[in-house]
Scaffold this motif. Structure first.
Motif, PDB file in Angstrom:
ATOM      1  N   TYR A 126      -8.663  -2.915  -8.406  1.00  0.00           N
ATOM      2  CA  TYR A 126      -8.726  -2.765  -6.952  1.00  0.00           C
ATOM      3  C   TYR A 126      -7.602  -3.541  -6.274  1.00  0.00           C
ATOM      4  O   TYR A 126      -6.966  -3.050  -5.329  1.00  0.00           O
ATOM      5  CB  TYR A 126     -10.087  -3.225  -6.439  1.00  0.00           C
ATOM      6  N   LEU A 127      -7.309  -4.756  -6.765  1.00  0.00           N
ATOM      7  CA  LEU A 127      -6.226  -5.543  -6.176  1.00  0.00           C
ATOM      8  C   LEU A 127      -4.880  -4.868  -6.431  1.00  0.00           C
ATOM      9  O   LEU A 127      -3.973  -4.918  -5.585  1.00  0.00           O
ATOM     10  CB  LEU A 127      -6.237  -6.960  -6.747  1.00  0.00           C
ATOM     11  N   ASP A 128      -4.775  -4.231  -7.575  1.00  0.00           N
ATOM     12  CA  ASP A 128      -3.547  -3.481  -7.862  1.00  0.00           C
ATOM     13  C   ASP A 128      -3.417  -2.291  -6.920  1.00  0.00           C
ATOM     14  O   ASP A 128      -2.314  -1.948  -6.473  1.00  0.00           O
ATOM     15  CB  ASP A 128      -3.572  -3.009  -9.321  1.00  0.00           C
ATOM     16  N   LEU A 129      -4.597  -1.670  -6.609  1.00  0.00           N
ATOM     17  CA  LEU A 129      -4.587  -0.535  -5.690  1.00  0.00           C
ATOM     18  C   LEU A 129      -4.060  -0.945  -4.317  1.00  0.00           C
ATOM     19  O   LEU A 129      -3.365  -0.168  -3.646  1.00  0.00           O
ATOM     20  CB  LEU A 129      -6.003   0.041  -5.563  1.00  0.00           C
ATOM     21  N   LEU A 130      -4.390  -2.178  -3.903  1.00  0.00           N
ATOM     22  CA  LEU A 130      -3.938  -2.649  -2.592  1.00  0.00           C
ATOM     23  C   LEU A 130      -2.409  -2.712  -2.503  1.00  0.00           C
ATOM     24  O   LEU A 130      -1.858  -2.699  -1.389  1.00  0.00           O
ATOM     25  CB  LEU A 130      -4.531  -4.029  -2.295  1.00  0.00           C
ATOM     26  N   GLU A 190       1.464   4.495  -2.610  1.00  0.00           N
ATOM     27  CA  GLU A 190       0.887   5.806  -2.312  1.00  0.00           C
ATOM     28  C   GLU A 190      -0.451   5.713  -1.574  1.00  0.00           C
ATOM     29  O   GLU A 190      -0.998   6.734  -1.146  1.00  0.00           O
ATOM     30  CB  GLU A 190       0.678   6.612  -3.603  1.00  0.00           C
ATOM     31  N   LEU A 191      -0.994   4.529  -1.450  1.00  0.00           N
ATOM     32  CA  LEU A 191      -2.314   4.373  -0.825  1.00  0.00           C
ATOM     33  C   LEU A 191      -2.219   4.636   0.674  1.00  0.00           C
ATOM     34  O   LEU A 191      -1.494   3.948   1.392  1.00  0.00           O
ATOM     35  CB  LEU A 191      -2.851   2.957  -1.076  1.00  0.00           C
ATOM     36  N   THR A 192      -2.993   5.630   1.147  1.00  0.00           N
ATOM     37  CA  THR A 192      -3.037   5.915   2.585  1.00  0.00           C
ATOM     38  C   THR A 192      -4.146   5.103   3.242  1.00  0.00           C
ATOM     39  O   THR A 192      -5.089   4.651   2.578  1.00  0.00           O
ATOM     40  CB  THR A 192      -3.290   7.404   2.839  1.00  0.00           C
ATOM     41  N   ALA A 193      -4.044   4.953   4.537  1.00  0.00           N
ATOM     42  CA  ALA A 193      -5.047   4.174   5.274  1.00  0.00           C
ATOM     43  C   ALA A 193      -6.432   4.812   5.161  1.00  0.00           C
ATOM     44  O   ALA A 193      -7.452   4.106   5.018  1.00  0.00           O
ATOM     45  CB  ALA A 193      -4.632   4.046   6.734  1.00  0.00           C
ATOM     46  N   GLN A 194      -6.498   6.156   5.192  1.00  0.00           N
ATOM     47  CA  GLN A 194      -7.799   6.826   5.121  1.00  0.00           C
ATOM     48  C   GLN A 194      -8.464   6.618   3.768  1.00  0.00           C
ATOM     49  O   GLN A 194      -9.649   6.270   3.691  1.00  0.00           O
ATOM     50  CB  GLN A 194      -7.630   8.323   5.398  1.00  0.00           C
TER      51      GLN A 194
END
Length: 651
Positions: free
Chosen positions: A29-33, A37-41
């Protein structure tokens, strides 16, 4: 974060494998942050799910904010070693901070949503309490409200049987049904409430004895739950709460078990408050029906299913005219037909029915009654039939419509029916009730109070409601088997009270000749009980009516209880004559019912005759004289002993 005690407690609920899995998920999850490519939605939706998990296991908002603060400080510490220039470091730092703020916002939103859902569950439980008219509906709706709460897998309601085993009477959730079936089929041990049992050290047993809510934060690691762990873990139980329902003295009379898929689910303040509210609200609500029979949940289900299938038969108990000795009317009594063909009495299955089941039972019974009335009329037999109607039947239009529609369909007049009304503790729309009674009476249907003497409110109802007849509660009559004089005084005074309102009285529970005789002597208009006739199929009623012979003679008692009833009346008449001494002498010397009883006894009763003579002699000195008071007590006690020795067994 493990330095914070609350966080350490949460992590301690996990085994080594679960802890490693948690670390991998957090790293992912911390890597995802950090993903470009991570969008706000997408981020907000994922953070909502993470926030819900955190709330379920007890991670509070201060801990969450501290964790993100530490994470942000660590990012700031690492930025100088990233190889980026100062402007790039500042840009990246701001981007990470924005991600963290969005994550915090989403997780706080999750906490808020769970709080709203918890409040909604409280509202649903309170609504179930207000709407329920019986224990079955209350338990069903309360269990449903609790089991729909996110995080709750199952909930069970249990009361102890005569041996102290907690019997599951209601459940919520699919897993609740499976766990209840496992308990009832002995796949896992029954839970005991008794203090001296080794099987009562689990949270439910402790809650029963301590009258305090007991929580197991780690169902699979709690040694006191070892006998139930395999089944519970299979169903996904990770934590549990045992909530004792308490009576007015603070003693447990029932246990509510709630099971969650999350470890530590019941550790949050909001959930603790929920449990306390449930305990207080349900303790008071369920206590109204606490004396009802303990019915295990699979039996409750089976009874309701049989009702839905229409597996109902009717039997009929004659009610006779106590003066003329002939059939006055019959009472229709429902019998549930079990899947094995066994006939089940109302006392066993009625407490299992909710409002829908009671309505279905009434409609089925009404249809059977009308069908049987048509058969009797074809045989030349014509008499009214009494059928019980739930108290809500006087305020709900569907009951009224069922009555008139069924009578019309069978082509029968309204005078065919008498509706017997039981007492209720529930609030009721008095205006609508009185209007409905008037509507039934205008159509020709008689209204009968079915429980006179069962409580103070039943006496008030006789004053406030336009009854056509009343029935004295059979519990008072049966007490004559233990305290004869006390029971006869109740019957006498209640009969006088009803007659003062010009209301005829039926005494039920007349199980032998003595009770029949006493009721007739005390002025009852009608009588019902095993001593007259047991409930019988419709086809047998014609033969019974032809063969029945009434043997009671109010002027010539043949039992000691009849003589005792006669003496009770004689004593009251003597008191009434005290102002006219010249009449007392003639009254005392005239033959009384006790003398007539003693004269027809097979064996001589010299002691009773001598005691009666002394009592009458003292009567000439006044009912307040010590001699009369003493011999009156001796005489009533002597007749009571004879009754208890000779007339105890039902015919």
């Amino acid at each position: 974060m493990t330095r914070r005690p609350s966080n350490a407690a949460i992590l301690a609920r996990l085994n080594a494998q679960e802890l490693e899995q948690l670390k991998r998920k957090q790293a992912w999850y911390l890597d995802l942050l950090m993903s470009a490519e991570l969008t706000a939605q997408v981020h907000f939706e994922r953070a909502l799910r993470v926030g819900r998990v955190h709330e379920m296991v007890g991670v509070d908002l201060p801990s969450l904010l501290e964790a993100y603060h530490l994470y942000h400080l660590e990012i700031r510490r690492l930025l100088p070693a990233s190889g980026l220039d100062v402007q790039q470091q500042e840009c990246l730092g701001q981007a990470v901070l924005q991600r963290l703020m969005l994550d915090i916002e989403a997780q706080i939103t999750s906490h808020y949503r769970v709080d709203v859902e918890t409040a909604a569950a409280v509202v649903a439980i309170d609504k179930a309490i207000r709407a329920a008219g019986n224990l079955s509906d209350l338990l069903h709706d309360a269990m449903e409200a609790l089991s729909t709460l996110d995080g709750v897998l199952a909930c069970l309601f249990a009361r102890p049987d005569a041996l102290g085993f907690l019997q599951i009477e209601a459940f919520g959730g699919e897993d609740g049904q499976q766990y209840a079936e496992a308990l009832q089929s002995h796949h896992v041990p029954w839970i005991q409430a008794c203090a001296d049992s080794a099987a009562s050290q689990d949270p439910a047993g402790r809650a029963w004895r301590s009258a305090q809510i007991e929580v197991s934060e780690t169902f699979g690691l709690d040694l006191t739950l070892r006998p139930w762990q395999a089944e519970g873990v299979r169903l996904g139980f990770r934590s549990s709460a045992a909530v004792p329902l308490l009576d007015e003295a603070g003693h447990a009379y029932a246990i509510l078990g709630i099971y969650s898929r999350w470890p530590g689910f019941f550790s949050t303040t909001a959930r603790r408050v929920l449990l306390q509210h449930v305990q207080q609200a349900l303790s008071h609500a369920v206590l109204r029906w606490e004396q009802s029979m303990v019915i295990v949940s699979n039996s409750r289900q089976a009874y309701r299913q049989r009702i839905e299938l229409g597996a109902i038969g009717m039997v009929y108990q004659p009610v006779i005219d106590m003066r003329q000795g002939r059939l006055q009317h019959v009472e229709a009594l429902a019998r549930l037909q079990g899947s094995d063909g066994q006939s089940i009495a109302p006392a066993a299955f009625l407490p299992a029915l909710g409002k829908a089941g009671l309505l279905r039972l009434f409609q089925l019974g009404l249809d059977h009654v009308c069908q049987d009335v048509r058969m009797w009329r074809a045989q030349g037999l014509e008499f009214p039939v009494a059928i019980n109607i739930p108290p809500e039947g006087l305020t709900q239009d569907i009951y009224r419509d069922s009555v008139f529609e069924t009578l019309f369909r069978w082509g029968l007049p309204a005078s065919t029916l008498q509706l017997e009304i039981l007492e209720t503790q529930d609030p009721i729309d008095i205006r609508k009730r009185d209007a409905r009674i008037a509507e039934f009476k205008r159509a020709g249907i008689r209204i009968v109070q079915d429980d006179l003497g069962s409580g103070y409110s039943s006496l008030l109802r006789m004053d406030h409601m336009a009854f056509d007849a009343v029935k004295i509660d059979q519990g008072l009559v049966r007490s004559a088997l233990d305290r004869p004089m006390r029971a006869l005084e109740f019957i006498c005074h209640l009969t006088r009270l009803a007659h003062a309102f010009n209301i005829p009285v039926t005494v039920e529970g007349l199980e032998n000749e003595g009770l029949i005789e006493a009721a007739a002597i005390l002025g009852a208009d009608h009588g019902q009980g095993y001593g007259i006739a047991r409930p019988m199929p419709a086809q047998a009623l014609g033969g019974w009516a032809r063969d029945f012979r009434y043997g009671a003679d109010p002027q010539q008692p043949r039992t000691a209880l009849g003589a005792l009833a006669g003496y009770l009346l004689w004593d009251e008449q003597l008191v009434a004559l005290v102002r006219w001494p010249e009449l007392v002498k003639d009254f005392v010397h005239a033959p009384c019912l006790v003398q007539r009883y003693l004269a027809q006894c097979d064996a001589p009763q010299e002691a009773l005759l001598e005691l009666l003579a002394r009592n009458h002699a003292h009567a000439l000195q006044g009912t307040g004289s010590p001699g009369y008071i003493e011999t009156r007590q001796q005489l009533t006690e002597a007749l009571s002993r004879v009754w208890l020795e000779d007339g105890y067994s039902p015919e």
